[in-house]
Write an enzyme that holds these catalytic residues in place. Sequence first.
Site, PDB file in Angstrom:
ATOM      1  CG  ASP A 244      38.487  35.205  35.753  1.00 45.09           C
ATOM      2  OD1 ASP A 244      37.991  36.323  35.956  1.00 45.09           O
ATOM      3  OD2 ASP A 244      39.694  34.976  35.863  1.00 45.09           O
ATOM      4  CE  LYS A 252      29.385  35.718  28.694  1.00 42.41           C
ATOM      5  NZ  LYS A 252      28.428  36.760  29.110  1.00 42.41           N
ATOM      6  CB  ALA A 326      40.436  42.130  32.461  1.00 38.44           C
ATOM      7  CE1 TYR A 328      48.177  36.710  34.912  1.00 42.59           C
ATOM      8  CE2 TYR A 328      46.795  38.075  36.323  1.00 42.59           C
ATOM      9  CZ  TYR A 328      48.001  37.430  36.075  1.00 42.59           C
ATOM     10  OH  TYR A 328      49.012  37.505  36.998  1.00 42.59           O
TER      11      TYR A 328
END
Length: 602
Positions: A244, A252, A326, A328
């Site tokens: 991630d 970001k 996404a 989580y």
Amino acid sequence: HSGIPIMTRAQRSHPLDPLSAAEIAVAVATVRAAGRTPEDAMEYAECEATVKDFPPFIEAMKKRGIDDMELVMVDAWCAGYYSDADAPNRRLGKPLIFCRTESDNPMENGYARPVEGIHVIVDMQNNVVIEFEDRKFVPLPPPDHLRNYTTGETRGGVDRSDVKPLIISQPEGPSFRITGSFVEWQKWNFRVGFTPKEGLVIHSVAYVDGNRGRRPIAHRLSFVEMVVPYGDPNEPHYRKNAFDAGEDGLGKNAHSLKKGCDCLGYIKYFDAHFTNFTGGVETIENCVCLHEEDHGILWKHQDWRTGLAEVRRSRRLTVSFICTIANYEYGFYWHFYQDGKIESEVKLTGILSLGALMPGEQRKYGTTIAPSLYAPVHQHFFVARMDMAVDCKPNEAYNQVVEVNVKVESSGPNNVHNNGFYAEEELLQSELQAMRDCDPSSARHWIVRNTRTVNRTGQPTGYKLIPGSNCLPFCLPEAKFLRRAGFLKHNLWVTSYKSDEIFPGGEFPNQNPRIHEGLATWVKKDRSLEETNIVLWYVFGITHIPRLEDWPVMPVERSGFMLMPHGFFNCSPAVDVPPASDVDAKEAETPKDIQTELISKL
């Protein structure tokens, strides 16, 4: 950081000469050979549009009863690296597909209906589908009536009515002072930074200790990587092993806390600025949150003879940010305490990444959440990088690391009652020796010590790393994701500082074909760890066996560790914390009758 063979400004005929076309070509080729840069939110949107406009995909969705492409959600996952087909000569996305039920509800939980059986690969640079196959028809799961989590749509359709307001008031303002990015609070001081990949970075951490002045503890603290490997060997879940930080960027994808903040009380926000996908400057307003929190009892003692008591409440300073990758959400927190402790905490929440099952099918690699809907088992690993500087002034590097294990004394003349145990220390002298794992059976921990500064007992001053709950990857050694995540093989790594050794999976883990690039390769140099600038890499994780209670949105799960002073101070640094000003237990201030107290105890 990439070792790109281009001229420095000093080597050019004029220091402001731009890079030549040849230099740019070499630089780009070097980066591509080592992997791809992280994906960007703009690319996510372009990938979704590309897939939803692709005629064979539209036909495949019609077979599943979906004509309205507005209901379709396409999450652009990075390709990883499994074979030469994933080589970084092309920028690839292998998206996961989901489908909402209601066209008029923007807050509907679309992750409740995963679309299985469709294989798609997208050229992310040119926005074209380069592979497509409708491999297996799996019916869409029926709409789950418990899928939504917004107000009024929870189970029963009625929210609780007995939650009274909780107001945090600081009528005299906060106890911290902020000058630019410089923070001062309760003898602590440090600087707040932010990067697109790591998110929050804490710089120059020090404690002001009376006449000893400002005592450094760490140069730099941050989270440098995350890996989330899934445990289902079936398509498409075996490919779900997101990096991630390296593939997406924690910074970001950070939130603007203007849109909802989990902090209470007097809050100081910091904006984050970084270069975006198009080369412009992007600002996330109110990205980092800094505030004080009450934290229960700091210390207490009551003398049973006199009935006199002293108690202090604990307060901590919390610096944090939250990002969404996404489905989580991850909250990253650094807590500073009045007794000299630093706690690092990650809070996990958000929505499970689900799979669809054939009617009546069960799968042992996950938990059935609703009819034809299941959540695969998975793990979340975090890598905290701590560039330490315990009692080191500028340009000093006098630190070492010892491992401490608790041993039970052998039976014999020195342990006639068989109750003896003691702490045994081992100096970690080199990088290969310092690849270590947690061991709760021996209360294992590690201490970073200054070899030239001692406390009042003549022992070296230090800070110790106390692990929290932890795990290692549940996979075979040949697991494909481990070729890019060799750093997951141990809970602790220790290196001698080098400026270009920042990211444990290498600078570009996205589609990186190189095996064990990064930390697992750096330590093969086996550099000395005696009297040097010590860098701790602590790898900690959660093994997530999903529960029904994790649906539709997961209650926060916590993981982390503690940095605690160990002989750094000559006594408790928290004894000078004053009593709370609003103490209403007045009887604690008045001595009780000693005779009555003794009689009652007898």
